[in-house]
Each structure stands twice: as C-alpha cells, then as structure tokens.
Motif scaffolding. Structure first.
Motif, PDB file in Angstrom:
ATOM      1  N   VAL A 291      48.905  32.482  50.645  1.00  0.00           N
ATOM      2  CA  VAL A 291      48.260  32.148  49.373  1.00  0.00           C
ATOM      3  C   VAL A 291      48.655  30.739  48.960  1.00  0.00           C
TER       4      VAL A 291
ATOM      5  N   VAL B 241      53.734  32.056  49.707  1.00  0.00           N
ATOM      6  CA  VAL B 241      52.890  31.532  48.631  1.00  0.00           C
ATOM      7  C   VAL B 241      53.439  30.160  48.273  1.00  0.00           C
TER       8      VAL B 241
ATOM      9  N   THR C 194      43.583  36.852  39.981  1.00  0.00           N
ATOM     10  CA  THR C 194      44.982  37.137  40.283  1.00  0.00           C
ATOM     11  C   THR C 194      45.426  38.175  39.270  1.00  0.00           C
TER      12      THR C 194
ATOM     13  N   HIS D 198      42.102  39.251  44.339  1.00  0.00           N
ATOM     14  CA  HIS D 198      42.452  38.640  45.620  1.00  0.00           C
ATOM     15  C   HIS D 198      43.954  38.489  45.810  1.00  0.00           C
ATOM     16  N   PHE D 199      44.720  38.679  44.734  1.00  0.00           N
ATOM     17  CA  PHE D 199      46.161  38.411  44.770  1.00  0.00           C
ATOM     18  C   PHE D 199      46.780  39.181  43.613  1.00  0.00           C
TER      19      PHE D 199
ATOM     20  N   THR E 265      54.656  39.005  49.893  1.00  0.00           N
ATOM     21  CA  THR E 265      54.737  37.547  49.924  1.00  0.00           C
ATOM     22  C   THR E 265      55.798  37.050  48.939  1.00  0.00           C
TER      23      THR E 265
ATOM     24  N   THR F  42      43.206  32.360  50.419  1.00  0.00           N
ATOM     25  CA  THR F  42      43.422  32.787  49.034  1.00  0.00           C
ATOM     26  C   THR F  42      43.994  31.620  48.237  1.00  0.00           C
TER      27      THR F  42
ATOM     28  N   CYS G   9      45.090  30.693  44.329  1.00  0.00           N
ATOM     29  CA  CYS G   9      45.376  31.069  42.945  1.00  0.00           C
ATOM     30  C   CYS G   9      45.380  29.808  42.087  1.00  0.00           C
TER      31      CYS G   9
ATOM     32  N   GLU H  66      49.333  28.736  45.814  1.00  0.00           N
ATOM     33  CA  GLU H  66      49.577  28.851  44.369  1.00  0.00           C
ATOM     34  C   GLU H  66      50.376  27.633  43.951  1.00  0.00           C
TER      35      GLU H  66
END
Length: 393
Positions: free
Chosen positions: A61, A28, A276, A302-303, A4, A99, A101, A63
């Motif tokens: 994700v 992300v 993370t 998870h990341f 990613t 997901t 973050c 973020e």
C-alpha cells in the motif's frame, strides 16, 4: 487479511527484516522525500519496491500519495497538480502497486492535544482534550469567529484554563497540534519551521469561503481526473476518514460518517473510488457505529486500519487498547475476514511502551506498542478464521 505495517523508509529505525521476523507480510510506505504536488519518479518507486522485496516483503500500500492543498481548495494551478498526480499513479501502476491511501482533509491531518497520556499500566497513549483544543483555537491561534464553535460552558472552561496554563504548556500544544502530528505526514509544516502558528494561519486562510459543498465539488473534480488512470492499472484509491470525524477550526470535513461516505462513493462511479476503513477515526465520532459501517462498506474498502478509541460526551477521546473501545475490532475483523480476506490491514497508533520511550518514533508509531497490537489483532483474526471454518459466522 494481509498483515501490513507502516514503515517510513530507509531512515526508519525499524528494519524490514525485523518486521519480517514478527509476521509482517506487506509494507505500507511512501516516497517521503518527494515534495507534495511533485511527480513520483518511476525509477525511485521501482528502487524502493525492489528494496522491500529484497527483505522478503512486498510494497502492498502507498500511504500516502498526498493530495495537495491546491487540489483541495481549488487553486489556479490545480490542473497542473492533478496531472502530476496522474503521472505518479501511472508510475505506481507500472511498478505493480495496486493500493493508494490518501485523505481529503483540509490543512490538518489528525488532531491530538496530548501525545504522552499515561495509562494505568505504565504506558503512554494519544489523547484529545476538547477544552485544550478550544484554548489553542481561541487563544493561541486566535482564529476569527472561533468562539462560535464552542458552547458557553466550554468557553468558560477555556477561561479557567487560560488562568493557569504555562508558557511551556502553550508551546507543547502548538508543537503537538501543528508540528508533531503533521510534519511527518503531509509536509505542510515541518520540524524547525519558524513561527508555525503564522504558517498555520496562512494555510487556513486559503479555505476562506470553502464550505462543505465546495469541498465536495473539489473532491469530485479530483476523482474524475484521477480515476481513469487508476482504473487502467487496477489501482484502488482509498480515502481515509477525517480524524476526528467532525468539523474543526472552521474547516469543512467530508468523510465523517455514513452520509458522507455514501456521497463520496457515489459521486464518481468507478471501482477505483474506494475507502480506507479506519476503525479508529470513525470510532472517535459518537455518531458512528463502526461494525455497522464495516458491513455497509466492505465491498468498497481497499485498505483497513485497525485501532480503537474511547470517546466521551464532553468531546474528549483517547486511543483505546485494540481489544477494547468503540472500534469493536473483533466485529470489524469478522466482516472483513468473511467478505474481503484479501484486503491489506495494518494496526495503527500503538501504545508508547517503556521500551519505546526516547527512541524517536513518530507519534503513534512506536515499535513495541504496534508489535503488541499486532499480536492482539492476529489473535482476534485467528479466532475469527476458526469461526468461519466451523461455519459459526
């Protein structure tokens, strides 16, 4: 691991099709135009998700979905802020994004004192100089009691620096520590704000009387409030380690290493409550053995952020090449490729290479530097996958 890339939305000069062409699989990103604490509208989430899908990629994700300062320090309106967070999670869940973050660092997100540290190869990297940071803390910010956080030797070095530092260097420290590394992430202070030092002091003042135990209690209150929604939609909430992983500016930090992470993951018993795994942030603390932590927390990760640092006994640290440094990324990759091969990963904080200079990227998020790092990481991943196929690990 899924490859990613952190992308800053439609205004990012790096295009999605360009990212697709270099092997990126997932994006992300976040709704950067929504103020902290406000609800993310479902229609905007869907619109961005579909825009990303139109380039042959997926929104892997978030973020980040920022945790408002009021949640962190426990403001009178934190329950309203938590309800907005829950609604935003529900909207993300309905859009199929799994997901999220976030961080629980008070006021300041990541800290460097130099965004253009020359390397022997002719590139630039990010650097943290403890004495320059102490000078900022004691002389520019003039935080009450700041001197207690430094040794006599460090304070003597601050005095030496104060005798030679220029006004331009002072302004650059303010811009680097308060504005450049913060504005594009947490939005507390933005480019163009007048008197950022006074604004920063105001933010710090909200944490008077908030110690580590109180911040932990506020984290637990947050996670208990949002985990049920995340569980309902199968969302993994993954807290980012503190950067650097120790106390700064008199602020408590609660994601610094093994003891903290053990506490966080056990504080609320939920599959949504995860980590993370940022090898770079963790590696800048000399107390952390990064591959050992990867093995310990792989099942709750998870990341993954793959970057590395070189940290020194004097408190300084520098972003290291992805194949070098305390992050020991090939060992970290072995852990996740074997135990969590489905987890999304992004390279982080690439070099600023000559072709990147002057192109206006956010600090640490150059195109050529991250593409170079992605090539290094893909090479390590390919070697590790071969090791797994042949049964050597």
């Amino acid at each position: 691991m899924e490859l990613t890339w952190r992308w800053f939305g439609k205004n990012d000069r790096i295009g999605l099709r360009e990212l697709k062409s270099i092997g990126v699989e997932g994006i992300v990103t976040a709704l950067h135009g929504i103020a902290n604490g406000e609800v993310w509208p479902e229609e905007e989430i869907v619109r961005l998700r579909d825009y990303i899908a139109g380039a042959g990629l997926r929104w892997s994700v978030v973020e980040s979905l920022p945790v408002s300062e009021g949640i962190k320090w426990g403001s009178p309106d934190r329950d309203r802020l938590l309800e907005n967070y829950r609604v935003s999670l529900e909207h993300l869940g309905r859009a199929g994004i799994r997901t999220v973050c976030y961080n629980f660092m008070p006021v300041i997100d990541w800290i460097r004192t130099d965004l253009l540290r020359p390397t022997p190869e002719g590139n630039y990297t990010l650097y943290f100089d403890r004495i320059r940071f102490a000078y900022f803390d004691c002389r520019i910010l003039a935080r009450e009691g700041a001197e207690r956080d430094y040794t006599q030797q460090e304070l003597a070095a601050v005095e030496e620096l104060a005798a030679t530092v220029t006004e331009e260097e002072r302004e650059r420290l303010v811009d680097t520590i308060i504005v450049k590394t913060q504005g594009f992430i947490n939005g507390n202070i933005r480019e163009g704000d007048r008197d950022p030092v006074s604004l920063f002091r105001q933010l710090l003042s909200r944490y008077e009387g908030i110690d580590r135990d109180r911040l932990r209690a506020n984290f637990k209150y947050f996670m208990e409030a949002v985990a049920p929604v995340a569980e309902r939609y199968g969302i993994g909430l993954c807290v980012h380690p503190d950067d650097p992983p120790y106390q700064v500016l008199g602020l408590p930090r609660i994601v610094t290493g093994r003891e903290d992470i053990d506490w966080l993951l056990s504080a609320v018993d939920s599959p949504a409550n995860g980590l993370t795994f940022c090898a770079g942030s963790l590696s800048s603390g000399l107390h952390n053995d990064v591959p050992e932590l990867a093995g310990r927390y792989a099942d709750r990760t998870h990341f993954v952020h793959l970057r590395s640092t070189d940290a020194f006994d004097n408190g300084n640290f520098v972003e290291a090449p992805h194949t070098e440094g305390r992050g020991r990324l090939v060992e970290v990759i072995r852990v996740f490729e074997k135990r969590r091969p489905e987890v999304p990963m992004r390279v982080d904080h690439g070099l600023l290479m000559p072709g990147d200079v002057g192109r206006g990227d956010n600090p640490g998020y150059s195109f050529l530097g991250r593409m170079y790092a992605l090539g290094e990481v893909r090479g390590m991943m390919a070697a590790v996958r071969k090791e797994i196929e042949e049964g050597r690990i």
